[in-house]
Scaffold this active site. Sequence first.
Site, PDB file in Angstrom:
ATOM      1  N   TRP A 102      -1.957   5.314   5.622  1.00 52.68           N
ATOM      2  CA  TRP A 102      -0.957   6.359   5.390  1.00 52.68           C
ATOM      3  C   TRP A 102      -1.320   7.632   6.123  1.00 52.68           C
ATOM      4  O   TRP A 102      -0.442   8.329   6.656  1.00 52.68           O
ATOM      5  CB  TRP A 102      -0.728   6.581   3.894  1.00 52.68           C
ATOM      6  CG  TRP A 102      -0.022   5.394   3.307  1.00 52.68           C
ATOM      7  CD1 TRP A 102      -0.563   4.438   2.502  1.00 52.68           C
ATOM      8  CD2 TRP A 102       1.333   4.989   3.568  1.00 52.68           C
ATOM      9  NE1 TRP A 102       0.380   3.470   2.233  1.00 52.68           N
ATOM     10  CE2 TRP A 102       1.540   3.780   2.864  1.00 52.68           C
ATOM     11  CE3 TRP A 102       2.373   5.526   4.310  1.00 52.68           C
ATOM     12  CZ2 TRP A 102       2.767   3.105   2.900  1.00 52.68           C
ATOM     13  CZ3 TRP A 102       3.602   4.860   4.344  1.00 52.68           C
ATOM     14  CH2 TRP A 102       3.775   3.663   3.634  1.00 52.68           C
ATOM     15  N   ASP A 174      -1.828  14.226   0.311  1.00 51.42           N
ATOM     16  CA  ASP A 174      -0.853  13.190  -0.043  1.00 51.42           C
ATOM     17  C   ASP A 174      -1.393  12.445  -1.262  1.00 51.42           C
ATOM     18  O   ASP A 174      -2.201  11.533  -1.138  1.00 51.42           O
ATOM     19  CB  ASP A 174      -0.674  12.234   1.149  1.00 51.42           C
ATOM     20  CG  ASP A 174       0.226  11.057   0.820  1.00 51.42           C
ATOM     21  OD1 ASP A 174       0.690  10.952  -0.335  1.00 51.42           O
ATOM     22  OD2 ASP A 174       0.473  10.231   1.734  1.00 51.42           O
ATOM     23  N   LYS A 198       4.950   5.339  -7.914  1.00 48.42           N
ATOM     24  CA  LYS A 198       3.687   4.692  -8.304  1.00 48.42           C
ATOM     25  C   LYS A 198       3.242   5.177  -9.672  1.00 48.42           C
ATOM     26  O   LYS A 198       3.133   4.395 -10.610  1.00 48.42           O
ATOM     27  CB  LYS A 198       2.614   4.967  -7.251  1.00 48.42           C
ATOM     28  CG  LYS A 198       3.041   4.467  -5.878  1.00 48.42           C
ATOM     29  CD  LYS A 198       2.194   5.037  -4.787  1.00 48.42           C
ATOM     30  CE  LYS A 198       2.801   4.795  -3.431  1.00 48.42           C
ATOM     31  NZ  LYS A 198       3.044   3.387  -3.134  1.00 48.42           N
TER      32      LYS A 198
HETATM   33  N1  PMP Z   1       1.557   7.968   1.338  1.00 51.57           N
HETATM   34  C1  PMP Z   1       0.928   7.080   0.532  1.00 51.57           C
HETATM   35  C2  PMP Z   1      -0.502   7.319   0.174  1.00 51.57           C
HETATM   36  C3  PMP Z   1       1.626   5.963   0.056  1.00 51.57           C
HETATM   37  O1  PMP Z   1       1.015   5.071  -0.728  1.00 51.57           O
HETATM   38  C4  PMP Z   1       2.992   5.791   0.418  1.00 51.57           C
HETATM   39  C5  PMP Z   1       3.821   4.640  -0.103  1.00 51.57           C
HETATM   40  N2  PMP Z   1       3.222   3.456  -0.310  1.00 51.57           N
HETATM   41  C6  PMP Z   1       3.571   6.717   1.273  1.00 51.57           C
HETATM   42  C7  PMP Z   1       2.843   7.796   1.698  1.00 51.57           C
HETATM   43  C8  PMP Z   1       5.012   6.572   1.711  1.00 51.57           C
HETATM   44  O2  PMP Z   1       5.774   6.939   0.637  1.00 51.57           O
HETATM   45  P1  PMP Z   1       7.357   6.825   0.604  1.00 51.57           P
HETATM   46  O3  PMP Z   1       7.684   5.385   0.596  1.00 51.57           O
HETATM   47  O4  PMP Z   1       7.680   7.529  -0.683  1.00 51.57           O
HETATM   48  O5  PMP Z   1       7.879   7.533   1.795  1.00 51.57           O
END
Ligand code: PMP
Length: 362
Positions: A102, A174, A198
């Site tokens: 991520w 994040d 989550k």
């Molecule tokens: N950052 C992290 C640490 C994630 O786990 C995720 C989703 N799995 C995201 C960003 C992306 O999030 P979204 O699908 O809400 O855009």
Amino acid sequence: MARVFNFSAGPAMLPAEVLEQAREEMLDWNGSGMCVAEMSHRGKEFMSIAAQAEADLRELMAIPANYKVLFLQGGASSQFAMVPMNLLRGGSKADYLLTGSWGKKAIKEAKRYCEVNTAFDASAESGKFTFAPSQEQLNLSADAAFVHYTPNETIEGVEFDYVPEVGDKPLVADFSSTILSRPVDVSKYGVIYAGAQKNIGPAGLTICIVRDDLIGQPVDGTPTMFDYKTHADADSMYNTPPTYAWYLAGLVFQWLKDKGGIPAMAEINQRKAVKLYAAIDGSDFYANPVAVANRSWMNVPFTLADSELDATFLAEAKEAGLTTLKGHRSVGGMRASIYNAMPEEGVDALVAFMAEFEKKHG
Ligand code: PMP
């Protein structure tokens, strides 16, 4: 059908009590004669739901008064762009700590707006993400406008065991997969953001906690909806917010308060994680590659000694009411996401299943 223990990384399990309350209130919220999903976001009923949810989140996380709490859409992925757009404030460079998939996406997006100094790349040597750097290993730059990191990398299951020290630079994090799992000192951060799906509520809602002084100097050309000020000035009601997701998040916040708040959840979360890692480490059949100090409490990836058995493991686990254990394709094997709403019994059931499976197939 009985409810399963769902180990999905997100959208993930919600507390049964929350879903039951939502069911009770589905056709008539609090004598309004309406479902929350049918209410005007500007009506007094929804305004009270929204305000209560924010107050409860502020209380749970002890968010200082000089921070705005924004209830946005667009997912954490939109924050990958919103963060540089709002925090560069005349600067042209930002520091990013890279500890997983991520973070990599966040860097790719930030490069559209500024120069990115990767202050540490944990995959540089092995090509894999299995640890977080120490403070001494960070190569921070003097002229960065902000420093971004991912406290918990959801795919690799790598979690920082400390908050990076970044001097007077705003620290941006994040928190998508670790928010509300353990206490956090919000005052150490410039921006905290998290997709809700989550550990907060359903998908469609993104929470942003932004320090006041960082709001209001977006880069030229920033779309109105990507400017933190737009949402801060309008109490997140500039346009129609994700009302039902906001309401369900509020029910989750009340559930967390009933359970004793974040410190109480952290104790349970640590216990759950310790049990699962002990099961993995106590066997030659299962393995987890992450440095012990950086093992995530929320996302636990593990492999079987023989990957030919992966499909059988998943099928038999599903039979046993343990679902969505398939690991991310980039890591392989399994991943058990054990957020707040995963009861301890779910982890106990998984641990027992793993021992049985090993006996049968190991
Ligand atoms: N950052 C992290 C640490 C994630 O786990 C995720 C989703 N799995 C995201 C960003 C992306 O999030 P979204 O699908 O809400 O855009």
